[in-house]
Design a protein around this motif. Structure first.
Motif, PDB file in Angstrom:
ATOM      1  N   CYS A  41     103.661   5.452   7.623  1.00  0.00           N
ATOM      2  CA  CYS A  41     103.118   6.517   8.456  1.00  0.00           C
ATOM      3  C   CYS A  41     103.775   7.828   8.065  1.00  0.00           C
ATOM      4  CB  CYS A  41     103.413   6.243   9.942  1.00  0.00           C
ATOM      5  SG  CYS A  41     102.755   4.688  10.558  1.00  0.00           S
ATOM      6  N   VAL A  59      99.686  13.071  16.885  1.00  0.00           N
ATOM      7  CA  VAL A  59      98.833  11.993  17.403  1.00  0.00           C
ATOM      8  C   VAL A  59      98.591  10.973  16.291  1.00  0.00           C
ATOM      9  CG1 VAL A  59      96.580  11.386  18.352  1.00  0.00           C
ATOM     10  CG2 VAL A  59      97.737  13.460  19.139  1.00  0.00           C
ATOM     11  N   MET A  60      98.314  11.452  15.084  1.00  0.00           N
ATOM     12  CA  MET A  60      98.104  10.543  13.953  1.00  0.00           C
ATOM     13  C   MET A  60      99.346   9.696  13.700  1.00  0.00           C
ATOM     14  SD  MET A  60      95.904  12.926  11.353  1.00  0.00           S
ATOM     15  CE  MET A  60      95.610  11.615  10.176  1.00  0.00           C
ATOM     16  N   GLN A  63      99.501   7.094  16.473  1.00  0.00           N
ATOM     17  CA  GLN A  63      98.474   6.073  16.264  1.00  0.00           C
ATOM     18  C   GLN A  63      98.885   5.098  15.158  1.00  0.00           C
ATOM     19  OE1 GLN A  63      95.288   8.910  15.633  1.00  0.00           O
ATOM     20  NE2 GLN A  63      94.364   8.442  17.633  1.00  0.00           N
ATOM     21  N   CYS A  64      99.403   5.623  14.069  1.00  0.00           N
ATOM     22  CA  CYS A  64      99.847   4.770  12.966  1.00  0.00           C
ATOM     23  C   CYS A  64     100.994   3.868  13.406  1.00  0.00           C
ATOM     24  CB  CYS A  64     100.258   5.641  11.782  1.00  0.00           C
ATOM     25  SG  CYS A  64     100.777   4.679  10.341  1.00  0.00           S
ATOM     26  N   ASN A  67      99.774   1.135  15.702  1.00  0.00           N
ATOM     27  CA  ASN A  67      99.135   0.083  14.916  1.00  0.00           C
ATOM     28  C   ASN A  67     100.174  -0.829  14.270  1.00  0.00           C
ATOM     29  OD1 ASN A  67      96.476   0.751  15.422  1.00  0.00           O
ATOM     30  ND2 ASN A  67      96.289   2.073  13.630  1.00  0.00           N
ATOM     31  N   VAL A  74      94.071   0.922  16.191  1.00  0.00           N
ATOM     32  CA  VAL A  74      93.590   2.184  16.733  1.00  0.00           C
ATOM     33  C   VAL A  74      93.180   3.030  15.530  1.00  0.00           C
ATOM     34  CG1 VAL A  74      94.253   4.269  18.004  1.00  0.00           C
ATOM     35  CG2 VAL A  74      95.185   2.055  18.684  1.00  0.00           C
ATOM     36  N   VAL A  76      93.161   5.937  13.270  1.00  0.00           N
ATOM     37  CA  VAL A  76      94.126   7.020  13.060  1.00  0.00           C
ATOM     38  C   VAL A  76      93.320   8.273  12.709  1.00  0.00           C
ATOM     39  CG1 VAL A  76      96.138   7.807  11.744  1.00  0.00           C
ATOM     40  CG2 VAL A  76      95.872   5.369  12.300  1.00  0.00           C
ATOM     41  N   PHE A  80      93.733  11.727  20.571  1.00  0.00           N
ATOM     42  CA  PHE A  80      94.288  10.810  21.573  1.00  0.00           C
ATOM     43  C   PHE A  80      93.202  10.538  22.610  1.00  0.00           C
ATOM     44  CE2 PHE A  80      98.565   9.443  23.288  1.00  0.00           C
ATOM     45  CZ  PHE A  80      98.090   8.726  24.375  1.00  0.00           C
ATOM     46  N   THR A  84      93.718   4.969  22.165  1.00  0.00           N
ATOM     47  CA  THR A  84      95.130   5.309  21.938  1.00  0.00           C
ATOM     48  C   THR A  84      95.912   5.167  23.238  1.00  0.00           C
ATOM     49  OG1 THR A  84      94.495   6.825  20.166  1.00  0.00           O
ATOM     50  CG2 THR A  84      96.718   7.077  21.058  1.00  0.00           C
ATOM     51  N   THR A  88      98.986   2.693  23.879  1.00  0.00           N
ATOM     52  CA  THR A  88     100.244   3.259  24.372  1.00  0.00           C
ATOM     53  C   THR A  88     100.737   2.474  25.585  1.00  0.00           C
ATOM     54  OG1 THR A  88      99.661   5.458  23.553  1.00  0.00           O
ATOM     55  CG2 THR A  88     101.357   5.353  25.265  1.00  0.00           C
TER      56      THR A  88
END
Length: 123
Positions: A41, A59-60, A63-64, A67, A74, A76, A80, A84, A88
């Protein structure tokens, strides 16, 4: 005749045949360090509070990392959304955190720790 110490020094790392003759030095194996299985990531230094509606590189990253530590995928995309938030909440429950779906300092800290140490949650 070689002294016992000299002979021991010569035999270090070598194998003996039945009659006392030497064969080639035993190869030394060095294992490569174990590599973590976490996703690669992009790790940003900025870890702002994130919630539904947040967008961007942080956010990316979240998300990574989500995952990587969860058994779900999710997208990427830097947005959000509800998927996501659901991921979370699942992570927060695994980590024993307040499961509010918001990624704040405590969630970032645990998410980073889990991701960097290849810890996973099967939810």
């Amino acid at each position: 005749m070689l002294s016992l110490l000299s002979r021991a020094a010569l035999l270090t790392g070598a194998a003996l045949l039945g009659g006392g003759g030497l064969i080639a030095t035993a190869p030394t194996a060095t294992a490569a360090p174990a590599q973590p299985h976490h996703f690669t990531c992009t790790h940003t230094t900025a870890e702002p509070q994130l919630s539904v509606g947040s967008t961007g590189a942080a956010v990316m990253q979240a998300q990574c990392q989500l995952n990587s530590v969860l058994d779900r995928r999710v997208v990427v995309d830097g947005d959000f959304g509800s998927a996501t938030k659901s991921a979370t909440v699942a992570f927060q429950q695994c980590a024993g955190l307040l499961a509010d779906g918001i990624i704040g300092p405590a969630t970032w800290s645990e998410l980073d720790r889990w991701w960097l140490n290849d810890i996973d949650c099967h939810k």
